[in-house]
Design an enzyme around this catalytic site. Structure first.
Site, PDB file in Angstrom:
ATOM      1  N   TYR A  76      56.714  49.304  42.277  1.00 12.18           N
ATOM      2  CA  TYR A  76      57.604  48.316  43.059  1.00 12.18           C
ATOM      3  C   TYR A  76      58.920  48.145  42.434  1.00 12.18           C
ATOM      4  O   TYR A  76      59.884  47.621  42.876  1.00 12.18           O
ATOM      5  CB  TYR A  76      57.104  46.871  43.084  1.00 12.18           C
ATOM      6  N   LYS A 129      43.985  55.352  38.865  1.00 15.49           N
ATOM      7  CA  LYS A 129      43.982  56.894  39.688  1.00 15.49           C
ATOM      8  C   LYS A 129      43.902  57.768  38.678  1.00 15.49           C
ATOM      9  O   LYS A 129      45.246  58.932  38.769  1.00 15.49           O
ATOM     10  CB  LYS A 129      44.841  56.696  40.734  1.00 15.49           C
ATOM     11  N   ASP A 160      40.437  54.487  44.989  1.00 17.37           N
ATOM     12  CA  ASP A 160      39.646  54.650  46.140  1.00 17.37           C
ATOM     13  C   ASP A 160      38.205  54.327  46.121  1.00 17.37           C
ATOM     14  O   ASP A 160      37.893  53.510  47.232  1.00 17.37           O
ATOM     15  CB  ASP A 160      39.755  56.031  46.530  1.00 17.37           C
ATOM     16  N   ASP A 194      47.931  44.786  44.762  1.00 14.17           N
ATOM     17  CA  ASP A 194      48.458  44.188  45.991  1.00 14.17           C
ATOM     18  C   ASP A 194      47.393  44.299  47.059  1.00 14.17           C
ATOM     19  O   ASP A 194      47.180  43.637  47.735  1.00 14.17           O
ATOM     20  CB  ASP A 194      49.803  44.584  46.336  1.00 14.17           C
ATOM     21  N   ASP A 207      44.363  41.633  48.680  1.00 14.26           N
ATOM     22  CA  ASP A 207      44.166  41.249  49.962  1.00 14.26           C
ATOM     23  C   ASP A 207      42.718  41.621  50.771  1.00 14.26           C
ATOM     24  O   ASP A 207      42.196  40.654  51.433  1.00 14.26           O
ATOM     25  CB  ASP A 207      45.066  41.822  50.694  1.00 14.26           C
TER      26      ASP A 207
END
Ligand code: NAD
Length: 360
Positions: A142, A192, A224, A248, A252
Site C-alpha cells: 500500500y 506467501k 490462500d 486487509d 474482513d
C-alpha cells in the site's frame, strides 16, 4: 498523576451518534476508578474538509500528536465522493495513521453467545470464537514505491511494490508475539513465502523473533490456505500475524464470521502503545442521523483503548462485561436484531444508556 489525554474524533455519518453513546461510558469507568482524564475534540474527514478545506487539518494534527489515546468514529459519505483523491475524507484517515506511525493494527473477531446465529457459518464452527488479527499497517504494497500507471510499448501498465524491511517486520512481529503470550499462546504468521521474496524475508524474521518468545507456539500458513481455514475451522486460530495487504482481506473475512460489523472494534498502535481506536465499520450514511446505528463497536474500541494504551485492564473488562450484560438482557439495534425471541429493538441512544446502566 498526569490526567489521561484522550482525543475524541467523531467524524462523519453515524460517527457523532456512536461517539455520543461511547464517551459517557468512558467517563463513568474512569471516574469510578478515580482516574483523572481530559477529553479534547477534533475533526477529521468530511467534517474537516467542510470546515478547514483539508481532511487532516493542522489543528487536528496538533491535538492528535499531543494525545495518548484517540477514539475515532468513522469518516466519509456521498457528499465528498467526487472530490480529488488528496481532498477525500479517507485521505485524512491514511494521513493520521501515517503521521502517528500507527504500524500495528489489532482486529479482534470475537463472537458473543447471543449473536452466534448471526454468523454466516454453522453455530458449532463459530461458538466461542476469539481470534486476534495483527496486521502491519504502514508498510507493504500500500505504501511501496515505485508505483504508477504508465505507458509502455503502446499500452498502459500499472504496478506497485511490495516491500518490507527487516525492522518493519520485526517490530510488528514483537507486538504479535506479545499479544499471543498474553492470550492463548499461539501465533500463526500468514505469508506467501512459496512465491514472494518479501514473504520469505517476513518468514525468516518472524522465525528469528520466535526465539525470544519460548512460550508462544509459532506456525506459518500461506495466505490462500489461511483464507480457506478461516471459513473452514476458524477456532484453530488464536493470534494471526500478517502484512498490510493480506491483513486487509483476512480481517474482513474474519469480521463476517462474527455476524455483525456493528460489533467489531479495532486498535492501531505505535511503538509506545499510543493508539487510534475505531470501529471496523464505516460512516453508514444510509442510517446516519436516524438513531439506528449500533454504537457497541465504538464502545468496545474504547475498552481496547483502556487496555492497550492506558493499561487499565480492569476498567476495559468492566465495559466488555457491561456490553455482554446488555446483549444477554435482549437489547438489540437493528443490525443485530432478529436472532432470538424476547429481543428488545432499541436505538443508538437507548443501547448506550443500557451499557451505562450495566456498569453500575
Ligand atoms: P459501512 O460500514 O459504512 O456500511 C456498510 C453497511 O453496514 C451499511 O448498510 C450500514 O448501514 C451498515 N452499518 C455499518 N456500521 C453500522 C453500525 N454501527 N450499526 C448498524 N449498521 C451499520 O460501509 P460503506 O457503506 O461501504 O461505506 C460508507 C462510507 O464509509 C464510505 O464513505 C466509506 O468510504 C466510509 N468508510 C469509512 C471507514 C472508516 O472511517 N474507517 C471504513 C469503511 C468505510
Amino acid at each position: 498523576m498526569k490526567p489521561l489525554n484522550i482525543l475524541s474524533i467523531p467524524g462523519d455519518g453515524i460517527g457523532p451518534e456512536i461517539m455520543e453513546a461511547t464517551l459517557p461510558v468512558v467517563e463513568k469507568v474512569l471516574t469510578d476508578a478515580g482516574v483523572s482524564y481530559e477529553i479534547a475534540h477534533a475533526k477529521l474527514g468530511g467534517q474537516a474538509l467542510d470546515e478547514y478545506g483539508f481532511p487532516y487539518p493542522d489543528e487536528t494534527k496538533a491535538l492528535a500528536q499531543a494525545a495518548d489515546g484517540i477514539l475515532f468514529g468513522a469518516i466519509g459519505g456521498p457528499k465528498w465522493d467526487k472530490m480529488p483523491r488528496h481532498l477525500r475524507p479517507e485521505t485524512g484517515l491514511l494521513a493520521i495513521r501515517e503521521d502517528l506511525g500507527l504500524f500495528a493494527n489489532f482486529r479482534p473477531a470475537t463472537i458473543y453467545p447471543e449473536l452466534v446465529s448471526a454468523s454466516s457459518l454453522k453455530p458449532e464452527l463459530v461458538s466461542g470464537l476469539d481470534i486476534l488479527i495483527v496486521r502491519e499497517l504502514t508498510g507493504g504494497i500500500y505504501f511501496g514505491k515505485p508505483r504508477a500507471i504508465e505507458e509502455r510499448e503502446g499500452e498502459r501498465v500499472g504496478f506497485n511494490t511490495m516491500i518490507y524491511s527487516e525492522s518493519e517486520i520485526r517490530r510488528v512481529a514483537q507486538v504479535a508475539f506479545d499479544a499471543a503470550s498474553k492470550r492463548g499462546g499461539k501465533l500463526c504468521s500468514v505469508d506467501k513465502a512459496n512465491v514472494l521474496e518479501v514473504s520469505q524475508l517476513w518468514r525468516d524474521v518472524v522465525e528469528e523473533e520466535a526465539k525470544n518468545w519460548p512460550n508462544v507456539e509459532l506456525t506459518h500458513m500461506y495466505v490462500d490456505n489461511a483464507a480457506m481455514q478461516l471459513v473452514r475451522a476458524p477456532k484453530q486460530f488464536d493470534v494471526v500475524l500478517t502484512s498490510n495487504l493480506f491483513g486487509d482481506i483476512l480481517s474482513d473475512a474474519a469480521a463476517m464470521l462474527t455476524g455483525s460489523i456493528g460489533m467489531l472494534p479495532s486498535a492501531s498502535l505505535d511503538v509506545n502503545n499510543k493508539g487510534l481506536y475505531e470501529p471496523v465499520h464505516g460512516s453508514a450514511p444510509d442510517i446516519a442521523g436516524e438513531d439506528k446505528a449500533n454504537p457497541l463497536a465504538c464502545i468496545l474500541s474504547a475498552a481496547m483503548m483502556l487496555r492497550y494504551t492506558f493499561n487499565l485492564s480492569e476498567q476495559a473488562d468492566k465495559i466488555e462485561n457491561a456490553v455482554s450484560k446488555v446483549l444477554a438482557a435482549g437489547y438489540r439495534t437493528g443490525d443485530i436484531a432478529g436472532q432470538e425471541v424476547g429481543e428488545k429493538l432499541v436505538g443508538t441512544r437507548e443501547i448506550g444508556q443500557q451499557v451505562l446502566a450495566a456498569l453500575s
